[in-house]
Structure formats: C-alpha cells, structure tokens
Design a protein around this motif. Structure first.
Motif, PDB file in Angstrom:
ATOM      1  N   ALA A   1     -23.484  -5.391 -20.035  1.00  0.00           N
ATOM      2  CA  ALA A   1     -23.122  -6.614 -19.296  1.00  0.00           C
ATOM      3  C   ALA A   1     -24.061  -7.796 -20.092  1.00  0.00           C
ATOM      4  O   ALA A   1     -25.206  -7.444 -20.472  1.00  0.00           O
ATOM      5  CB  ALA A   1     -23.354  -6.770 -17.872  1.00  0.00           C
TER       6      ALA A   1
ATOM      7  N   LEU B   1     -19.631 -10.262 -15.689  1.00  0.00           N
ATOM      8  CA  LEU B   1     -18.544  -8.818 -16.185  1.00  0.00           C
ATOM      9  C   LEU B   1     -17.695  -9.623 -17.088  1.00  0.00           C
ATOM     10  O   LEU B   1     -16.843 -10.361 -16.848  1.00  0.00           O
ATOM     11  CB  LEU B   1     -18.087  -8.168 -14.844  1.00  0.00           C
TER      12      LEU B   1
ATOM     13  N   ARG C   1     -13.051  -5.099 -17.834  1.00  0.00           N
ATOM     14  CA  ARG C   1     -12.895  -3.824 -16.802  1.00  0.00           C
ATOM     15  C   ARG C   1     -13.571  -2.621 -17.017  1.00  0.00           C
ATOM     16  O   ARG C   1     -14.051  -1.874 -16.184  1.00  0.00           O
ATOM     17  CB  ARG C   1     -11.362  -3.213 -16.723  1.00  0.00           C
TER      18      ARG C   1
ATOM     19  N   ALA D   1     -16.993  -3.097 -15.726  1.00  0.00           N
ATOM     20  CA  ALA D   1     -17.068  -3.010 -14.388  1.00  0.00           C
ATOM     21  C   ALA D   1     -17.064  -1.951 -13.754  1.00  0.00           C
ATOM     22  O   ALA D   1     -17.684  -1.369 -12.906  1.00  0.00           O
ATOM     23  CB  ALA D   1     -16.071  -4.028 -13.898  1.00  0.00           C
TER      24      ALA D   1
ATOM     25  N   TYR E   1     -20.209   0.072 -14.118  1.00  0.00           N
ATOM     26  CA  TYR E   1     -21.242  -0.513 -13.279  1.00  0.00           C
ATOM     27  C   TYR E   1     -21.117   0.187 -11.762  1.00  0.00           C
ATOM     28  O   TYR E   1     -21.975   0.552 -11.202  1.00  0.00           O
ATOM     29  CB  TYR E   1     -21.147  -1.981 -13.118  1.00  0.00           C
TER      30      TYR E   1
ATOM     31  N   LEU F   1     -11.735  -1.260  -8.895  1.00  0.00           N
ATOM     32  CA  LEU F   1     -11.199  -2.464  -9.705  1.00  0.00           C
ATOM     33  C   LEU F   1      -9.823  -2.762  -9.080  1.00  0.00           C
ATOM     34  O   LEU F   1      -9.021  -3.870  -9.129  1.00  0.00           O
ATOM     35  CB  LEU F   1     -11.213  -1.944 -10.916  1.00  0.00           C
TER      36      LEU F   1
ATOM     37  N   VAL G   1     -11.820  -9.997 -13.149  1.00  0.00           N
ATOM     38  CA  VAL G   1     -12.335  -9.832 -14.323  1.00  0.00           C
ATOM     39  C   VAL G   1     -11.439 -10.356 -15.592  1.00  0.00           C
ATOM     40  O   VAL G   1     -12.171 -10.866 -16.599  1.00  0.00           O
ATOM     41  CB  VAL G   1     -12.534  -8.212 -14.686  1.00  0.00           C
TER      42      VAL G   1
ATOM     43  N   THR H   1     -21.861  -9.149 -11.236  1.00  0.00           N
ATOM     44  CA  THR H   1     -22.036  -8.060 -10.464  1.00  0.00           C
ATOM     45  C   THR H   1     -22.496  -8.032  -9.186  1.00  0.00           C
ATOM     46  O   THR H   1     -22.215  -7.267  -8.172  1.00  0.00           O
ATOM     47  CB  THR H   1     -23.375  -7.196 -11.261  1.00  0.00           C
TER      48      THR H   1
ATOM     49  N   LEU I   1     -19.118  -7.918  -7.502  1.00  0.00           N
ATOM     50  CA  LEU I   1     -18.551  -6.744  -7.382  1.00  0.00           C
ATOM     51  C   LEU I   1     -19.445  -5.960  -6.155  1.00  0.00           C
ATOM     52  O   LEU I   1     -18.691  -5.078  -5.506  1.00  0.00           O
ATOM     53  CB  LEU I   1     -18.811  -5.925  -8.793  1.00  0.00           C
TER      54      LEU I   1
END
Length: 408
Positions: free
Chosen positions: A3, A17, A20, A23, A26, A254, A280, A290, A293
C-alpha cells in the motif's frame, strides 16, 4: 503489492488502498494469521429481562444504572467502560442484550474460571437492578426494539429493513455463543476452516435453543439461526468450504456491499449496492483506507468468520452454564489432526444443511447421525483438554445425553 502511505493520513491503519489486488492481500493477511493453536476464547450474549415481568420493554436508562462504570460507551458516552473483574470487556447489543468477551486464555480451564467469575459479577449487577439474564437465544416474550441509537446500528437497521424482518430480529432479539479458535499452522488452516464450517449445521441442530419468538412458537428449533441467515445474504450466509479459504474470503469481502461510510454526523451514508471493490475502483469521491476495510470486515458476519482466528458464530446461547459444553466440545474436536480429519469425514456430507438444522434440529436424520459421531469424537478427546476431572465428567455426561437424543 504494498500500500502507498498517504502523507495526509498517519498510522499503519490509514493507508489508502490502490486496487483490488492490494485490498484482497490485506484481507487475507489480517483475517488468517498462522501459528500453532494455543489460545481459547469465548463471547457470550444474553437477552436481558425484568425479573418481575419478562414481557416489559427494556430501556437504556435502566441498563445504564444497572451496569454502572462497566456500561459501554455505545450505551452512555461518558462511561469509563471498566472491564469486568477478570478483564472481560462488556458490550451491549442494539436491543439491550449484554455480551461478555472473555480475554483469550492458554487453556480451557483458565478461560472457564475467568468467564464464570465475570458472569457471576454481571449477574449480581443486574439482580440489584431487578434484571435477569435470559435462558434462550431469542427473546421469547418481546418484539424487536432497538434501544441503542448509534450511527452504526441506525445504518444496519436501514439496510436490513429493506431486505426483510430478519435483520431487526437478529439485531434486537437474539443472543449467541461465539467460540474463538486459533486458525492453525499454514498447512492445517484449510482443514481447520473446513472442519469448523462443516460442523456448523450439526452443532446448530445439537444445541438449538430458540423455538419461541415474541410469544409465538416459530416452528424452528433455532429461530435465531433462521434470523441470522435471512438478515442479509451477502453478509450472513455461510462461506464456501474451499482449499484456499483466505483467498475465497478476501474475494467475498471485496464483493460485499458497503454497509455505511462513517462520518461526523449521527447518521452515516449508506451507498446502495456499492461493493468495497467498487469503492476501491473509485466509486466514492474519497478512496478507502485499510481502516475503512477493517470496518467493512466488521459488518460481515457469516456463521464462521476469520478474524485473525476463527470466530465460530453459529451456536445459540445456552441456559445457565450450558455454554461450557459446546465450547469444550468445539475445542476438543479441533485439538489434533486425527480428530479434525474424523470431523471432516462425518460432517462434510451435511455441511450445507444450515436451514434444515435451524428448522428441524436433531429431528433431521442426516444431521442426527453426524451429530452422534462428532459427539462421540468430542467425548473421547475431552479428557486430553486439561480440565478438572469433575468438570470433564460433567461435560461428557452432557454429551452422552445429546448422543442419546441424536440416536433416538
């Protein structure tokens, strides 16, 4: 891919982020942490009733007075939010259900001692205010009513209401037993995930404890699980049993719609249909971090949720100290590879029978057969869990009674 650190945003949890792939990486890294299984945890919820009339609505003022300095700030913003004597944080759910989240312990015996102490303390606090803990996993007396007015819960009610009645029931009228287990070493995590997941319908059936809601028989052995499964399928349905659960979970996260975008006001924006992947990709003016998320992860609640460890969320709350038996059973069933393999053999054929489990309990013949097998496996493994002999005997006796029911 790593990131990019935004110079305007400080702290490791505030990285923006970029795409995808980043993300998903992560999510996989924070939700599935590998290592030898060492710790045990449990979270227990109870519906709270007035002792003199369980049908009387609960109000926030009465609960604040009862909990005193232990009340969470979601209930009273200026509370010191003191933990219970053994260190367990105390939280309150939207309908006034109370929850003890025990600190993880290296042994079941230490976990049980800590929870028993904190539960006795909580019970006394409530008793002094004329309140008692319920013994069912859904409120058998009252209709759903939200007493917590926070932006998160307002957003949840708004989103779930458009889907159907189960969301408000889940939020305000249900109480669960959550067992927390380490994910395991990298080479065992897929099997542990599969075993815990496949066990779900079997243990839902064996420990169903919520047949009556708001004064009416529901026709379901676990009306709580029925409400959870129907709340918001993208968030609440079981995850797949696959060879790479971390990657599968990351994709699911996601692809799940964003429940809300946090803001300064009392009501947060709920972007209809916008998935986190859409966010995202530029679906909102401000890119997610993050931290966003992490918050999104907290709004997804399947029966088994990876949380760095495996959070088993499918069990109904049990009466009194009845939570000890399913907690010990799950730990015993996951205690070694041979038992995990035997659990998989018994449960994979019925691992998708969530609705029959919630509706029929052990009256479902396939689930009853699998239950008899896993209960016997658990009883055999339990003496190796380091519990006092008297407690081991009592739990095995509970399991034996369930085995008789499953074979009846």
């Amino acid at each position: 891919m790593t990131a990019v650190q935004d110079p305007q945003v400080t702290g490791p949890d505030r990285r923006r982020l970029r795409d995808r792939v980043e993300a998903e990486a992560y999510v996989a890294s924070v939700c599935f942490k590998h290592g030898p299984p060492k710790l045990h945890g449990v979270e227990l919820e109870w519906i709270v009733h007035h002792e003199d009339d369980p049908r009387r609505p609960l109000d926030a003022t009465r609960l604040v007075a009862a909990l005193g300095p232990h009340a969470p700030r979601t209930l009273t913003p200026d509370s010191p939010q003191d933990p219970l004597p053994s260190g367990s944080p105390l939280t309150v759910e939207p309908g006034g259900q109370v929850e003890i989240s025990a600190l993880p312990q290296p042994s079941l015996a230490e976990l049980f001692d800590a929870v028993h102490a904190d539960l006795a303390f909580l019970t006394e606090l409530l008793a002094e205010a004329g309140l008692v803990l319920g013994d069912k996993a859904v409120d058998p007396h009252r209709s759903p009513a939200r007493i917590l007015d926070t932006p998160r819960y307002a957003a949840m009610e708004h989103v779930f209401e458009a889907i159907g009645p189960h969301g408000i029931t889940m939020m305000c009228c249900t109480a669960g037993l959550q067992v927390c287990l380490d994910a395991g070493e990298a080479d065992t995590v897929a099997d542990r995930w599969a075993a815990v997941s496949a066990l779900g319908p079997v243990l839902v059936a064996a420990f169903a404890n919520s047949p009556t809601l708001s004064g009416n028989r529901t026709g379901w052995a676990s009306a709580r699980m029925r409400a959870v499964l129907g709340t918001d399928p993208a968030r609440s349905l079981p995850s797949a049993i696959v060879a790479d659960p971390a990657a599968d979970w990351a994709r699911r996260v996601l692809d799940t719609p964003v429940l809300c975008v946090r803001g300064e006001g009392a009501r947060w924006h709920t972007p209809a249909g916008l998935t986190f992947a859409d966010w995202v990709a530029g679906g909102l003016p401000t890119p997610p971090t993050t931290d966003d998320l992490d918050y999104h992860l907290s709004t997804i609640f399947p029966p088994v949720r990876p949380h760095g460890y495996l959070e088993v969320r499918y069990l109904d709350a049990q009466p009194g100290s009845g939570w000890v038996t399913p907690t010990a059973l799950l730990a015993a069933l996951m205690s070694d590879r041979r038992t995990v393999d035997a659990v998989l053999d018994a449960c994979l054929p019925v691992g998708d029978r969530w609705l029959p489990a919630a509706r029929d309990g052990l009256a479902d013949a396939a689930l009853a057969d699998a239950a008899a097998t896993v209960l016997e496996l658990g009883a055999a493994a339990l003496p190796g869990m380091g519990l006092p002999p008297g407690l081991t005997s009592a739990i095995v006796a509970d399991l034996d009674r369930l085995i008789v029911r499953s074979k009846g």
